[in-house]
Design a protein around this motif. Structure first.
Motif, short mmCIF file in Angstrom:
data_model
loop_
_atom_site.label_atom_id
_atom_site.label_comp_id
_atom_site.label_asym_id
_atom_site.label_seq_id
_atom_site.Cartn_x
_atom_site.Cartn_y
_atom_site.Cartn_z
N GLY B 30 0.82 -1.20 0.00
CA GLY B 30 0.00 0.00 0.00
C GLY B 30 0.86 1.26 0.00
O GLY B 30 0.61 2.19 -0.78
N ILE B 31 1.87 1.27 0.86
CA ILE B 31 2.76 2.44 0.90
C ILE B 31 3.43 2.62 -0.45
O ILE B 31 3.53 3.73 -0.98
CB ILE B 31 3.83 2.28 2.00
N MET B 32 3.85 1.49 -1.04
CA MET B 32 4.55 1.56 -2.33
C MET B 32 3.65 2.17 -3.40
O MET B 32 4.06 3.08 -4.14
CB MET B 32 4.98 0.16 -2.74
N ILE B 33 2.40 1.69 -3.47
CA ILE B 33 1.50 2.19 -4.51
C ILE B 33 1.15 3.66 -4.26
O ILE B 33 1.20 4.49 -5.19
CB ILE B 33 0.22 1.31 -4.57
N ALA B 34 0.87 3.99 -2.99
CA ALA B 34 0.56 5.38 -2.66
C ALA B 34 1.73 6.28 -3.04
O ALA B 34 1.56 7.34 -3.64
CB ALA B 34 0.25 5.51 -1.17
N GLN B 35 2.93 5.79 -2.72
CA GLN B 35 4.13 6.55 -3.02
C GLN B 35 4.28 6.81 -4.52
O GLN B 35 4.68 7.90 -4.93
CB GLN B 35 5.33 5.74 -2.53
N TYR B 248 18.93 9.56 -4.90
CA TYR B 248 18.33 10.71 -5.59
C TYR B 248 17.14 11.27 -4.83
O TYR B 248 16.55 12.27 -5.26
CB TYR B 248 17.89 10.32 -7.01
N ASN B 249 16.76 10.61 -3.72
CA ASN B 249 15.59 11.04 -2.96
C ASN B 249 14.33 11.16 -3.80
O ASN B 249 13.46 11.95 -3.52
CB ASN B 249 15.86 12.37 -2.26
N ASP B 250 14.28 10.36 -4.88
CA ASP B 250 13.10 10.42 -5.75
C ASP B 250 12.22 9.22 -5.40
O ASP B 250 12.23 8.20 -6.07
CB ASP B 250 13.55 10.37 -7.22
N TRP B 251 11.44 9.39 -4.33
CA TRP B 251 10.65 8.26 -3.84
C TRP B 251 9.48 7.94 -4.76
O TRP B 251 8.99 6.82 -4.79
CB TRP B 251 10.15 8.54 -2.42
N ILE B 252 9.02 8.93 -5.51
CA ILE B 252 7.87 8.69 -6.39
C ILE B 252 8.27 7.69 -7.48
O ILE B 252 7.60 6.67 -7.70
CB ILE B 252 7.38 10.02 -7.01
N THR B 253 9.42 7.98 -8.15
CA THR B 253 9.86 7.05 -9.20
C THR B 253 10.21 5.69 -8.60
O THR B 253 9.91 4.66 -9.20
CB THR B 253 11.08 7.64 -9.93
N ALA B 254 10.83 5.69 -7.42
CA ALA B 254 11.17 4.42 -6.78
C ALA B 254 9.91 3.60 -6.55
O ALA B 254 9.90 2.38 -6.77
CB ALA B 254 11.89 4.67 -5.46
N GLY B 255 8.83 4.27 -6.12
CA GLY B 255 7.56 3.58 -5.93
C GLY B 255 7.08 2.96 -7.23
O GLY B 255 6.62 1.81 -7.26
N CYS B 256 7.20 3.73 -8.34
CA CYS B 256 6.76 3.21 -9.64
C CYS B 256 7.56 1.97 -10.02
O CYS B 256 7.00 0.96 -10.47
CB CYS B 256 6.93 4.27 -10.73
#
Lengths: 286, 285
Positions: B30-35, B248-256
């Motif tokens: 859930g955290i991953m998808i939300a992220q 890179y602190n890019d958690w959005i792309t990491a989540g994707c």
């Protein structure tokens, strides 16, 4: 007649040749698989820093225990082994305590949707280890579980649970119903049935499950790395640092060899108890 | 009344095991998808729905990483089974198996990183393999096998680590064939090659597939081995995800990336489950 005898002796000769060749082949493959890599590591760990081992030499010219001394003196590899053992023990106990009732319910009770539960057991395997580590790590960080034994053990329980559940479920399923019925006919209480019928019959499965859980926890990297490090260094995470940013072949050899010891001891001690069928039965079939 | 009570007890017993798994897997997924949609940000803590991550995820580094990861994991799984199958068949016939089997299990029991180091030692620029090949005049210059763009070192390590794992599954499958089935075939005049081709292989091929799928999943999601022995570019997907998040602190792309990896893994887990069912129902007999 003579022809027949000649053919017979030829056949027995091929048989003898095969009987020699097959073990020889296997032995060679085995040598290349285990002995050569480990031998190289032993050699590298013994290189004397004053006599470097470089290109044209096939073997180091001078051996010393310098690197062994150095690594044990300046790094905390024994601490890492201790951490790994503590986490693995916590994981094994926690995992078996949590898995036993569930495996009993799935293996013995005729629950509606039993098959679906068996598939649900595999959920942790359906999530990539690193993805689970990163995003579970965020949850644990929020709960203050990062950098603690409890946090790492809880994460390890999660990823070792599928195998434990599978092995225990198979064990519970294979207890013959006749014996359970016989016990109840003779007036055994539920507790007595559990103690006298189920326990003796699932013990081998439980031991196998515990061994795989213990080993699984000892070699788990992703979760320990994200949730445990840097406070809780386990065997794989300290190895990673030796292979990554401070790579020194000689020191890495020492660390690698030392880190193999606990797992190989576990393997040797438990070899008798691990029926490979358990892993085959638990992973190969549904 | 009694029946109903028992019924409820059974479901309660599922909680410690399945409840634990379910809770944490659902939470982290859930955290991953939300992220991946920009919610619940790791750095700033702000929550804002955005499709930014999904629009930018198929960058060059992602496509390269995907290609690299797929290539190394498919090759590792196929090479592993190509080594394991004949070895398991040979070992099953050999008398030496009593002491060879526990020894061949060592790679399964030691941490993958130990294997990583041991194999890297062998195939390094001046490692044993290159030295021997040079000595035999097969090559004139050492080959670059470690941290190479083709991921040869990564594949070698995965094979080293996974053959014993496959061996355990395949060996129990081969041992599981009842002797009378083979004897029967022999009585009917089949020679040992025919027994192998018509009985042993058909009865164990689904186990082989299962072990290939499990190995593929393990190597597809690997982080440690490819980050120590693999190239800096392209990275493995797990490595790319971790670097994107932490460096890179890019958690959005990491989540994707995490969501995409999970989708691939889930597809193969479904395949594995279906095959396992087929196996259990005595498929292939």
């Amino acid at each position: 007649m003579k022809n027949k005898q000649a053919a017979k002796s030829r056949r027995s000769l091929t048989k003898k040749l095969l009987a020699f060749l097959i073990p020889a082949c296997i032995g060679l493959i085995f040598l290349a698989w285990i002995v050569v890599p480990m031998g190289m590591a032993v050699l590298w760990s013994l290189v004397n820093p004053d006599y470097p081992w470089s290109y044209p030499q096939m073997f180091p010219s001078n051996l010393s225990l310098y690197h062994w001394d150095h690594v044990f003196r300046y790094t905390d590899i024994l601490g890492a082994i201790k951490n790994s053992l503590i986490v693995a023990a916590m994981t094994t106990i926690g995992c078996s305590v949590l898995a036993l009732p569930t495996a009993y319910a799935i293996g013995r009770r005729k629950l509606i949707g039993g098959e679906a539960f068996k598939i649900a057991m595999l959920l942790p395997m359906a999530m990539p280890g690193m993805a689970m580590a990163i995003f579970l790590g965020r949850l644990f960080a929020q709960w203050g579980l990062s950098n603690s034994y409890t946090g790492v053990a809880m994460a390890h329980i999660l990823c070792t649970m599928p195998l434990m559940l599978r092995i225990l479920t198979v064990s519970f399923e294979s207890v013959p119903q006749d014996i359970v019925d016989a016990a109840s006919n003779l007036g055994a209480s539920p507790w007595a049935r559990f103690k006298e019928v189920y326990v003796p019959m699932i013990i081998p499965g439980l031991i196998a499950g515990c061994i795989f859980t213990f080993i699984g926890s000892m070699e788990e990297f992703n979760l320990s790395f994200i949730i445990g490090a840097p406070a809780i260094q386990t065997v794989p995470t300290i190895l990673y640092s030796y292979l990554g940013y401070n790579f020194l072949r000689t020191n890495a050899s020492v660390v690698t060899l030392v880190m193999m010891v606990p797992n190989i001891i576990v393997l040797m001690v438990t070899e008798r108890f691990i029926k490979t069928e358990y892993l085959g039965a638990a992973l190969g079939k549904m | 009344m009694k029946k109903k009570k028992r019924f409820e007890w059974g479901y309660l017993l599922l909680l410690p095991g399945l409840g634990y798994i379910g809770f944490f897997v659902v939470m982290s997924a859930g955290i991953m998808i939300a992220q991946s949609f920009g919610m619940y940000n790791a750095i700033t803590g702000e929550t804002a729905f955005t499709l930014e991550g999904w629009q930018g995820v198929f960058s060059k580094s992602f496509v390269d990483a995907l290609g690299f990861t797929l290539r190394t994991s498919v090759l590792s799984a196929l090479i592993s089974i190509a080594v394991t199958y004949p070895l398991a068949l040979l070992l099953q016939k050999s008398k030496a198996r009593k002491w060879l089997l526990p020894l061949i299990k060592i790679p399964y029991f030691v941490p993958g990183l130990v294997g990583s180091f041991l194999i890297v030692n062998l195939i390094d620029y001046h490692g044993l393999l290159n030295e021997v090949l040079m000595l035999l005049h097969i090559i004139s210059e050492p080959l670059r096998l470690r941290n190479d763009a083709n991921g040869i070192a990564v594949i070698a390590i995965h094979v080293w680590k996974n053959v014993p794992f496959m061996m355990i599954i395949m060996f129990s499958a081969i041992e599981g064939i009842r002797q009378d089935v083979k004897d029967c075939a022999r009585n009917l005049g089949a020679n040992s090659l025919q027994v192998l081709w018509h009985i042993t292989i058909p009865l164990t091929v689904s186990s082989a597939l299962v072990s290939v799928i499990l190995t593929f999943i393990r190597t597809f999601n690997d982080y440690a081995i490819s980050s120590t022995a693999g190239p800096m570019h392209p990275m493995s997907l797990a490595n790319l995800m971790k670097t994107t998040a932490y460096s890179y602190n890019d958690w959005i792309t990491a989540g994707c990336i995490g969501v995409l990896m999970t989708i691939v893994t889930v597809i193969f887990m479904v395949l594995y489950t279906v095959l396992g069912k087929y196996l259990q129902n005595g498929g292939g007999k």
